[in-house]
Write a protein that holds these residues in place. Sequence first.
Motif, short mmCIF file in Angstrom:
data_model
loop_
_atom_site.label_atom_id
_atom_site.label_comp_id
_atom_site.label_asym_id
_atom_site.label_seq_id
_atom_site.Cartn_x
_atom_site.Cartn_y
_atom_site.Cartn_z
N ASP A 1 0.86 -1.20 0.00
CA ASP A 1 0.00 0.00 0.00
C ASP A 1 0.88 1.23 0.00
OD1 ASP A 1 -2.07 1.64 2.47
OD2 ASP A 1 -2.01 1.85 0.29
N ALA A 2 0.81 2.02 -1.09
CA ALA A 2 1.65 3.20 -1.18
C ALA A 2 1.17 4.24 -0.19
CB ALA A 2 1.60 3.77 -2.59
N GLY A 3 2.12 4.98 0.35
CA GLY A 3 1.77 6.09 1.21
C GLY A 3 1.47 7.30 0.36
N VAL A 4 1.68 8.47 0.90
CA VAL A 4 1.46 9.71 0.18
C VAL A 4 2.60 9.90 -0.82
CG1 VAL A 4 1.14 12.19 0.37
CG2 VAL A 4 0.37 10.68 2.23
N THR A 5 2.26 10.16 -2.06
CA THR A 5 3.29 10.38 -3.07
C THR A 5 3.19 11.79 -3.62
OG1 THR A 5 1.92 9.48 -4.84
CG2 THR A 5 3.36 7.95 -3.69
N GLN A 6 4.34 12.35 -3.99
CA GLN A 6 4.38 13.70 -4.54
C GLN A 6 5.32 13.73 -5.75
OE1 GLN A 6 4.78 15.77 -0.23
NE2 GLN A 6 4.52 17.24 -1.91
N SER A 7 4.96 14.62 -6.68
CA SER A 7 5.83 14.80 -7.85
C SER A 7 5.80 16.26 -8.29
CB SER A 7 5.36 13.89 -9.01
OG SER A 7 4.06 14.26 -9.42
N PRO A 8 6.90 16.74 -8.86
CA PRO A 8 8.20 16.06 -8.95
C PRO A 8 8.94 16.10 -7.61
CG PRO A 8 8.39 18.28 -9.81
CD PRO A 8 6.93 18.09 -9.43
N THR A 9 10.10 15.50 -7.56
CA THR A 9 10.92 15.50 -6.35
C THR A 9 11.62 16.84 -6.18
OG1 THR A 9 11.30 13.16 -6.63
CG2 THR A 9 12.74 14.31 -5.11
N HIS A 10 12.18 17.30 -7.27
CA HIS A 10 12.88 18.59 -7.28
C HIS A 10 12.44 19.39 -8.48
CE1 HIS A 10 15.70 16.03 -4.96
NE2 HIS A 10 15.93 17.14 -4.29
N LEU A 11 12.53 20.73 -8.34
CA LEU A 11 12.10 21.60 -9.42
C LEU A 11 12.86 22.91 -9.30
CD1 LEU A 11 9.92 21.30 -11.61
CD2 LEU A 11 8.30 22.33 -10.04
N ILE A 12 13.35 23.40 -10.44
CA ILE A 12 14.01 24.70 -10.46
C ILE A 12 13.25 25.60 -11.43
CG2 ILE A 12 16.13 25.97 -10.97
CD1 ILE A 12 17.69 23.41 -10.34
N LYS A 13 12.84 26.76 -10.93
CA LYS A 13 12.08 27.71 -11.74
C LYS A 13 12.72 29.09 -11.63
CE LYS A 13 8.46 25.36 -13.29
NZ LYS A 13 8.08 25.32 -14.73
N THR A 14 12.32 29.95 -12.55
CA THR A 14 12.80 31.32 -12.57
C THR A 14 11.72 32.25 -12.01
OG1 THR A 14 14.09 30.81 -14.54
CG2 THR A 14 13.74 33.14 -14.05
N ARG A 15 12.16 33.32 -11.40
CA ARG A 15 11.21 34.32 -10.87
C ARG A 15 10.18 34.70 -11.93
NH1 ARG A 15 14.52 39.30 -8.68
NH2 ARG A 15 15.82 38.60 -10.40
N GLY A 16 8.92 34.79 -11.49
CA GLY A 16 7.86 35.18 -12.40
C GLY A 16 7.15 34.01 -13.07
#
Lengths: 114, 115
Positions: free
Chosen positions: B1-16
């Motif tokens: 039984d999977a627990g809570v999952t989230q995606s993506p693991t890492h993310l890099i964005k630019t201001r705005g």
Amino acid sequence: GESVGLHLPTLSVQEGDNSIINCAYSNSASDYFIWYKQESGKGPQFIIDIRSNMDKRQGQRVTVLLNKTVKHLSLQIAATQPGDSAVYFCAENIWGQAGTALIFGKGTTLSVSS
Amino acid sequence: DAGVTQSPTHLIKTRGQQVTLRCSPKSGHDTVSWYQQALGQGPQFIFQYYEEEERQRGNFPDRFSGHQFPNYSSELNVNALLLGDSALYLCASSFWASGNLYEQYFGPGTRLTVT
């Protein structure tokens, strides 16, 4: 605003000792409390919870005590192991108009040396 | 039984820019809450979703919005990103029974970096 805080930012113990982590809360209407363990780079891990109609609850090697008179919560870890090293947060559940929210303190870092 | 999952693991964005984070709750859970955790701090409540509606909201600007789907999964959207939005974003799932909320298990989080 109201918040949940922990008494000590750090706690260092020897392997095999019992650890006690304390927490004071300010919202007397809070009815549900949770202790979390968070290791570096991971999400908080649910340890144990307690509702306000209880004074004590036991899990595997952990016990949570709730003193509503002085608004104090504690987590006791028996026979502490190196794997218990982490940041521990207590969280207080507060009610809004249609939902709830957990309010966290800043955490206590537990360091266990072998 | 999977627990809570989230995606993506890492993310890099630019201001705005805009970002969308995703969360799947633990099996049997019907409520999703989102939290922001800055380095060295405890998680801060953003909002809670139940029955596809926002039920409770913390002190976050309207740039933060969310959605819950019929399968109980959820998204967190952040518009017009600021440098200060850099944090670990956590999703917690739980369930209601007899008027009380139970558990609140967290996922591993999404690390968002805004440059």
